[in-house]
Design an enzyme around this catalytic site. Structure first.
Site, PDB file in Angstrom:
ATOM      1  N   GLY A  32       0.841  -1.787  -0.008  1.00  0.00           N
ATOM      2  CA  GLY A  32      -0.325  -0.112  -0.066  1.00  0.00           C
ATOM      3  C   GLY A  32       1.226   1.233   0.023  1.00  0.00           C
ATOM      4  O   GLY A  32       0.300   2.072  -0.451  1.00  0.00           O
ATOM      5  N   SER A  76      -5.988   7.865   5.500  1.00  0.00           N
ATOM      6  CA  SER A  76      -4.967   7.243   6.137  1.00  0.00           C
ATOM      7  C   SER A  76      -3.609   8.588   5.543  1.00  0.00           C
ATOM      8  O   SER A  76      -2.837   9.180   4.887  1.00  0.00           O
ATOM      9  CB  SER A  76      -3.939   6.454   4.377  1.00  0.00           C
ATOM     10  OG  SER A  76      -2.347   5.264   4.687  1.00  0.00           O
ATOM     11  N   ASP A 103      -0.443  -0.289  13.758  1.00  0.00           N
ATOM     12  CA  ASP A 103      -0.096  -1.610  13.324  1.00  0.00           C
ATOM     13  C   ASP A 103       1.038  -2.279  14.412  1.00  0.00           C
ATOM     14  O   ASP A 103       1.581  -3.526  14.164  1.00  0.00           O
ATOM     15  CB  ASP A 103       1.573  -1.556  12.329  1.00  0.00           C
ATOM     16  CG  ASP A 103       1.137  -0.995  10.978  1.00  0.00           C
ATOM     17  OD1 ASP A 103       0.093  -1.520  10.421  1.00  0.00           O
ATOM     18  OD2 ASP A 103       2.158  -0.503  10.517  1.00  0.00           O
TER      19      ASP A 103
END
Length: 431
Positions: A90, A160, A312
């Site tokens: 990504g 994002s 994450d």
């Protein structure tokens, strides 16, 4: 490939792999800069290699050296109709989409796995508004043409941070003033700071100010002035990866003697160095060292953890929470649904598959801890962080943990299972 990890504690010391977050940014900057750059990057992965391959498609010469990469920048006139294969990365797609648009060349960006499904809006619409021409979302290859103009780009803060980073790296290529205005709060803000630092290493200043969106909401604006040029520093260094090191620090919290990871910068702008604070909050003994970090077990107890800036870290922290007394709540994790897997579903599913108790909420997870778990079989669902999470949990399970599709660790950490063995773990691979 399936991997069977036997139960048992891990201990010892490892060197962290190179940060893929830093490597992506430095490779892109080097390919757009004037002059050759040697990038100190001792390890690589599928994601890093995807970015290197895409830059080669744009005409840069990116070669692997003993110490990392040597990058000879792309020509001002890229090859005709290049195909950029982003694999499943990504970051590669979202960084290079604005860059390709700013270069003004016709190109195609391809990908696989869940990458075609991962959203590009509202970056997609902002690129169209500034002169880019793009084929329809959701299908690959994505065709890019037109020429991206500078100006004001506006994004919400709950999307994002890779969108912001891609626009900032493309800004010097446009030759015009570029301002990226993002409504607050800005999620995953440390990743934008990483981009700002990478650009600074190549001589581009990014100015930050308080601002407002078009409809009057508070915002942060990042500005790159017209005429800014990327200039090679000669040598650039990729630091150790806090995101991947987090799994070994989590293993230390679940084991008898603890685990240390060297090759990490305690002052790194990588947001995931917050793993030490989060593990301490859960009751582990987490320590900063001059060249890294260490973690050993303590009285683990559930807490509420806001992961808005550190999404994450949810897999390794959830691995620890599964063995902490009481309840742990992870909040601010809604964007995990659009990672390599729906990570809210896959993290909770992993804990349940090993005999634990976890459930999804609208924007996070609730994990009920236990002293130990039976073990079992987990599908990695193509997600490298799920494979690593399940493997680390074996440290406190009563029986073996079988990870189906464990080859997905190649995405970010090809040597993961070798390092697990180096820490005293036992595993065997089955094709």
């Amino acid at each position: 490939m399936n991997v069977i990890v036997e139960p048992g504690p891990l201990s010892g010391e490892l060197r962290a792999p190179s940060s893929k977050s830093e490597a992506h940014r430095l490779l892109v900057c080097a390919a757009l800069a004037s002059g050759t750059t040697d990038i100190d990057c001792t390890t690589t992965s599928d994601d890093i290699d995807a970015t290197a391959g895409c830059l080669r498609a744009l005409g840069a010469r990116v070669t692997r050296t003993r110490g990392g990469f040597r990058v000879v920048p792309a020509p001002s006139r890229p090859p005709e109709d290049p195909l950029l294969d982003c694999h499943e990365s990504g970051s590669t797609l979202r960084f290079l989409l604005p860059v390709v648009a700013a270069l003004g060349c016709d190109a195609r960006l391809d990908g696989r796995g869940r990458l075609p499904e991962r959203p590009l809006s509202p970056l997609y619409e902002e690129l169209l508004r500034h002169g880019a021409e793009l084929s329809a979302q959701g299908r690959m290859p994505l065709r890019v043409s037109g020429s991206l103009r500078g100006g004001r780009f506006e994004l919400p803060g709950n999307v994002s941070s890779q969108f912001v980073s891609g626009l900032l790296m493309a800004a010097p290529v446009t030759g015009e003033d570029v301002e990226v205005v993002v409504s607050t709060p800005v999620e995953s803000r440390p990743y934008v700071d990483l981009t700002v630092r990478a650009l600074a290493a190549f001589g581009v200043s990014v100015h930050e100010r308080r601002a407002e969106t078009a409809d009057g909401r508070p915002a942060i604006a990042w500005r790159v002035d017209a005429g800014s040029q990327l200039v090679s520093p000669g040598v650039a260094r990729v630091g150790g990866d806090w995101s991947n090191a987090a799994f070994w620090l989590a293993a230390g919290a679940l084991s008898d003697d603890g685990v240390a990871v060297c090759g990490l910068d305690p002052q790194s702008p990588q947001g995931d160095r917050s793993v030490l604070a989060a593990l301490s909050l859960l009751g582990a003994r987490a320590l900063r060292r001059r060249d890294g970090a260490a973690c050993s077990p303590g009285e683990l107890a559930g807490r509420e953890i806001d992961v808005r800036d550190i999404p994450d870290l949810v897999p390794p922290l959830a691995a620890v929470a599964a063995f902490a007394s009481g309840t742990t709540r992870f909040t601010g994790a809604g964007r995990l649904k659009i990672k390599e897997s729906d990570r809210l579903a896959s993290v909770s599913g992993t804990i349940r598959a090993l005999g634990g108790n976890a459930q999804e909420t609208e924007d996070g997870l609730i994990v009920e801890g236990a002293e130990t778990l039976p073990g079992g079989t987990v599908s990695a669902v193509g997600d490298h962080r799920i494979a690593m999470m399940a493997s680390v949990m074996a440290a406190r399970c009563e029986g073996p943990v079988t990870v189906l599709g464990a080859e997905c660790v190649e995405k970010s950490y090809p040597a993961f299972f070798e390092d697990l063995v180096a820490l005293g773990g036992t595993c065997r691979k089955e094709s």
